[in-house]
Structure formats: structure tokens, C-alpha cells
Scaffold this active site. Structure first.
Site, PDB file in Angstrom:
ATOM      1  NE  ARG A  99      -3.087   0.823  -0.718  1.00 47.58           N
ATOM      2  CZ  ARG A  99      -3.345   0.987  -1.995  1.00 47.58           C
ATOM      3  NH1 ARG A  99      -2.952   2.088  -2.635  1.00 47.58           N
ATOM      4  NH2 ARG A  99      -4.000   0.061  -2.679  1.00 47.58           N
ATOM      5  CE  LYS A 134      -1.883  28.304  -3.151  1.00 45.65           C
ATOM      6  NZ  LYS A 134      -2.950  28.871  -3.999  1.00 45.65           N
ATOM      7  CE  LYS A 166       1.985  35.080  -1.790  1.00 48.21           C
ATOM      8  NZ  LYS A 166       1.544  33.664  -1.694  1.00 48.21           N
ATOM      9  CD  GLU A 194       0.551  38.189  -3.902  1.00 44.86           C
ATOM     10  OE1 GLU A 194       0.449  36.949  -3.939  1.00 44.86           O
ATOM     11  OE2 GLU A 194       0.150  38.879  -2.951  1.00 44.86           O
ATOM     12  CG  ASP A 215      -2.553  37.153  -6.537  1.00 44.79           C
ATOM     13  OD1 ASP A 215      -2.577  35.947  -6.828  1.00 44.79           O
ATOM     14  OD2 ASP A 215      -3.178  37.632  -5.572  1.00 44.79           O
TER      15      ASP A 215
END
Length: 276
Positions: A99, A134, A166, A194, A215
Site C-alpha cells: 500500500r 501548496k 506578498k 506580488e 496575482d
């Protein structure tokens, strides 16, 4: 990107510990300790293979003498039914590791397959398809390797190898010029900013940043940003990119498109392991 051996072994051992716990009750009860066996690893749907090294490392952790034959390489496109590997050794080790090995191959092949679809969607535009941070906690190295196997380009691996200013950084620093000044005083790595508006794009260009992340901009705004930049800096488009929209985004003239879905939304490829 290549995955370091110690990193792969750490990830595999953690996965095995999670799955086996105090022991594989079923296998230990039904398989003789000295039984030997051979199993084939099959890919049961079209896709891009990735993760065979992780599968081999899984079985080898349980049986150091296992023989693992790979019939495909990471990045290969296969059509089902495809036997991509064969493993021979302790039957207990094969069944206990089944598995975990399949989870690695299915998950990483799914990422590689989805990445290839995005890369194919922008073919001929010269635009690079980037991954993001992510990723599944603990699996970033493997998932970014899978993106590369699918033809994508790895963005920064973590917070320590590249600068990306950011919106929250801008709030903390007070302004875009202040944030850029503070970063340049702290490091000499390239600076990416950004931007959510064309006004910010103009300001970033005046500051001479190395790259701008556009963005969630509309196609019109992306074209205007490209016209403003006039090739002076690298432009990356990001935000809600899908297979249906990526081609139009690429045709605005940006240099790169980052797609979080490559790692956070890829469906596992259908794979199985069968004793022969």
C-alpha cells in the site's frame, strides 16, 4: 529536481511506520516467514509514470535483498495495462509494503500526469508552467520531483531559497519600496514581488525588481502588465489557473504561470500490485 537519498528514505520510513504500526497482522498470519514471491506493479490508466524509486525504497526498507526491476523511468508516458516494475523477494515484505509503494506511485504519477496536461496546454507559447508551495506537508521534495517529471518547472522549494514579497509582507513593511529596501539589505537573492494592480506593477518596475507575480489579474490586465514591463523583468501569472484558462493566460505574453493545482488537486493514477 532530484530527491536526495536521505530525504527519500526518511519519507518512506515515516510512511511505513504510519501504515505498519505494531505489525502487519494479516500478512504475518497468512504468509510463511521464509516465503518468496514476485509481484508486478501495473499502471491501469494512461498517464505519466513517477515514483518508482520511492516504491523500490519502500520494499528495500522491508527486505534489503529484494530485487526491483523498473521497466519505465519517471516522466515516461504509458498506456494500460502497463507493467512498470517487478519486485522479487520476501513475500511478507512485498505484501506489507504494497500500500505504501502504491500510494507513492499513484500520487506522484497523478501529479506528473496533471502537470503534463498543463504543459501540453501551453505548448508553443514558450511559457513555463510552475509549481507552488501548496504541497502535502512532508512530501514537498517528492511532489516537486513529480512536477518536473511531468515537464513542469519548480518554483522556490521553501522560504529560504528565494524572495517573494506578498501582500502581508507589504502591510508589515509599510510599503512596497520599504519592503524591497529591507529585503535587499538582508539578502542578495533575486527579488520577486506580488502585484494585484497595474499601479503596483508600475511601482515594482521602477524599483527594478527581478520578477513580478501578477496575482488574479484579468486577461486584459495581464496584457497591460506585459506592455508596461516591455521585457524588463520576468512576469509570472498566478491565481485560479485551470486547464480551461491557462492557454489564454499564456497568450497574453507572460513568461511563467504558476499552478497550485499541480500538487494540491492532482488525482492519483490507478495503479495496482499483483503477485505472479
Amino acid at each position: 529536481m532530484a530527491v536526495a537519498t536521505d530525504t527519500l528514505e526518511r519519507i518512506v520510513h515515516a510512511a511505513l511506520a504510519e501504515d505498519i504500526g505494531a505489525g502487519d497482522v494479516t500478512t504475518d498470519a497468512t504468509v510463511a516467514p521464509d516465503a518468496l514471491g514476485t509481484a508486478a506493479l501495473l499502471v491501469k490508466e494512461p498517464g505519466v509514470v513517477c515514483g518508482l524509486h520511492a516504491a523500490e525504497t519502500t520494499f528495500r526498507a522491508l527486505d534489503p535483498d529484494v530485487r526491483f526491476e523498473a521497466f519505465a523511468s519517471d516522466g515516461d508516458v504509458v498506456e494500460p495495462p502497463a507493467i512498470v516494475a517487478r519486485v522479487t523477494g520476501s513475500e511478507r515484505a512485498i505484501l506489507t509494503g504494497e500500500r505504501v509503494a502504491l500510494n507513492f506511485v499513484g500520487h506522484l504519477s497523478g501529479i506528473a500526469t496533471l502537470t503534463r496536461q498543463y504543459v501540453d496546454a501551453v505548448a508553443g507559447t514558450g511559457v513555463a508552467v510552475l509549481d507552488t508551495r501548496k504541497t502535502t506537508p512532508g512530501l514537498r521534495a517528492l511532489e516537486k520531483h513529480a512536477v518536473a517529471a511531468g515537464g513542469g518547472t519548480n518554483h522556490r522549494f521553501g522560504l529560504d531559497d528565494a524572495v517573494l514579497i506578498k501582500d502581508n509582507h507589504l502591510r508589515a513593511a509599510g510599503s512596497l519600496p520599504d519592503a524591497v529596501e529591507l529585503v535587499r539589505a538582508a539578502t542578495d537573492v533575486p527579488v520577486e514581488v506580488e502585484c494585484e494592480t497595474l499601479v503596483q506593477v508600475g511601482e515594482a518596475l521602477e524599483l527594478g525588481v527581478d520578477a513580478i507575480l501578477l496575482d488574479n489579474m484579468t486577461l486584459v490586465e495581464l496584457r497591460e502588465a506585459v506592455a508596461l514591463a516591455r521585457g524588463r523583468t520576468r512576469l509570472e501569472a498566478s491565481g485560479g489557473v485551470t486547464l480551461d484558462t491557462i492557454r489564454a493566460i499564456a497568450e497574453t505574453g507572460v513568461d511563467e504561470i504558476s499552478v497550485g493545482a499541480l500538487t494540491h488537486s492532482a488525482r492519483s493514477l490507478d495503479v495496482s500490485l499483483e503477485l505472479t
